[in-house]
Design an enzyme around this catalytic site. Structure first.
Site, mmCIF file in Angstrom:
data_model
loop_
_atom_site.group_PDB
_atom_site.id
_atom_site.type_symbol
_atom_site.label_atom_id
_atom_site.label_comp_id
_atom_site.label_asym_id
_atom_site.label_seq_id
_atom_site.Cartn_x
_atom_site.Cartn_y
_atom_site.Cartn_z
ATOM 1 N N GLY A 1 0.833 -1.204 0.000
ATOM 2 C CA GLY A 1 0.000 0.000 0.000
ATOM 3 C C GLY A 1 0.866 1.252 0.000
ATOM 4 N N GLY A 2 2.036 1.150 -0.617
ATOM 5 C CA GLY A 2 3.020 2.231 -0.527
ATOM 6 C C GLY A 2 2.813 3.375 -1.488
ATOM 7 C CG ASP B 1 -4.120 -7.911 -5.475
ATOM 8 O OD1 ASP B 1 -4.225 -7.979 -4.235
ATOM 9 O OD2 ASP B 1 -5.111 -7.854 -6.241
ATOM 10 C CB VAL B 2 -1.354 -7.490 -0.292
ATOM 11 C CG1 VAL B 2 -0.330 -6.380 -0.386
ATOM 12 C CG2 VAL B 2 -2.742 -6.934 -0.007
ATOM 13 C CB SER C 1 -7.992 0.660 12.534
ATOM 14 O OG SER C 1 -9.043 1.554 12.855
ATOM 15 C CE1 TYR D 1 -10.130 -0.747 8.076
ATOM 16 C CE2 TYR D 1 -11.022 0.335 10.028
ATOM 17 C CZ TYR D 1 -10.010 0.188 9.098
ATOM 18 O OH TYR D 1 -8.873 0.962 9.191
ATOM 19 C CB ALA D 2 -14.531 -3.551 13.830
ATOM 20 C CB ALA E 1 -10.378 -7.047 8.853
ATOM 21 C CE LYS E 2 -7.307 -2.137 9.320
ATOM 22 N NZ LYS E 2 -6.029 -2.246 8.592
#
Ligand SMILES: NC(=O)c1ccc[n+]([C@@H]2O[C@H](COP(=O)([O-])OP(=O)(O)OC[C@H]3O[C@@H](n4cnc5c(N)ncnc54)[C@H](O)[C@@H]3O)[C@@H](O)[C@H]2O)c1
Length: 280
Positions: free
Chosen positions: A34-35, A84-85, A164, A179-180, A182-183
């Protein structure tokens, strides 16, 4: 890897060394997923400034432009690659090449991620898989690639995962269940890998940013308007003990510390960079 007496000898040497020498990366190859933009780009920039040879991985073709810009700004070796990661074999190949190339240490930063909002009625299988598959599984693929390649090449390594504040509590506003999840997973993975890989000379740490002013978050919630103070960032800032949102460079400075020899005794931590938001 190193025995306890060897590690103690390193520790005594670090204790005598000037602090500034501990946060140099002249003997390091750093890979940042994601650089091309945002937080990943901010971290890559500081690592390049501090002497690392940097490889940026991203699905955005802008990655080569970002690499050229950082190389020019810091007089550093910075390369951008379209990777692609979600493709683990590609990450394995990048990691093997980086571990073979680095004189001493491999730093691997998992910063690629997305954060779309979906309330439960709109959170279908595809929406769930997109976020978990990138934010959690992509970070796992990167961590595994870096650790196995470094171990095989006999190199030290540091993995930095980007979680996050949603890795500690639910996201705000609602709509971030995927999202939560995954994080929270990224934070658990960080601790589990740190415990497993410490004896191999591989540290695994995580940063949990709060609201960071990036183009992507601004496109979601609008830009910060310092005068009106009614926008998303200004409103959130009033909930934070340090009353401002973060910049990518706030996260980058923390990442450089955790990746450096100054943090040689630190593994398995989740470091919030959130203006104190999690205390509220
Ligand atoms: N911006 C914030 O407020 C904030 C807060 C907490 C955590 N984070 C986390 O920080 C990370 C970066 O966020 P950001 O705001 O800098 O986002 P960003 O959109 O600015 O940057 C993310 C980069 O990842 C790249 N990317 C997307 N999918 C990819 C894939 N499959 N493979 C490789 N690269 C891919 C994008 O092209 C982009 O360049 C994410 O994990 C995000 O969850 C951001």
């Amino acid at each position: 890897m190193k025995t306890t007496p060897e590690l103690m000898a390193d520790s005594y040497a670090y204790a005598e060394a000037p602090f500034a020498s501990l946060v140099r990366f002249d003997d390091t190859v750093a890979v940042v997923t994601g650089g091309a933009a945002g937080i990943g780009r901010g971290i890559a920039s500081r690592l390049a400034e501090l002497g690392a040879a940097v490889v940026l991985l991203d699905v955005d073709p802008q990655v080569t432009g970002t690499a050229a810009e950082l190389a020019e700004r810091h007089g550093a070796e910075v390369e951008g690659r379209l990777v692609d990661v979600r493709r683990s074999a590609d990450l394995d190949a990048v990691a093997r090449a980086a571990a073979a190339r680095t004189p001493r240490k491999l730093v691997w930063v998992n910063a690629a991620g997305i954060y779309p909002s979906h309330l439960l009625g709109d959170l279908g299988d595809a929406e769930w898989d997109a976020v978990v598959g990138l934010d959690l599984t992509g970070s796992f693929y990167g961590s595994r690639a870096a650790a196995l390649a470094a171990r095989e090449a006999g190199r030290e390594a540091v993995v930095i995962n980007i979680s996050s504040v949603a890795g500690f509590r639910t996201g705000r506003p609602p709509g971030l269940t995927h999202y939560a999840s995954a994080k929270h997973g990224v934070q658990g993975m960080t601790k589990a890998l740190a415990a497993e890989l410490g004896p191999d000379g591989i540290r695994v740490n995580c940063i949990a940013p709060g609201a960071v002013v990036t183009d992507t978050l601004e496109s979601k919630f609008g830009s910060m308007d310092l005068e009106a103070g009614t926008d998303y960032f200004s409103t959130r800032a009033q909930e934070m003990p340090i009353r401002r949102p973060s910049l990518p460079d706030d996260v980058a400075r923390a990442a450089c510390f955790l990746a450096s020899d100054a943090a040689a005794n630190i593994t398995g931590v989740i470091l919030p960079v959130d203006a104190g938001h999690l205390t509220t």
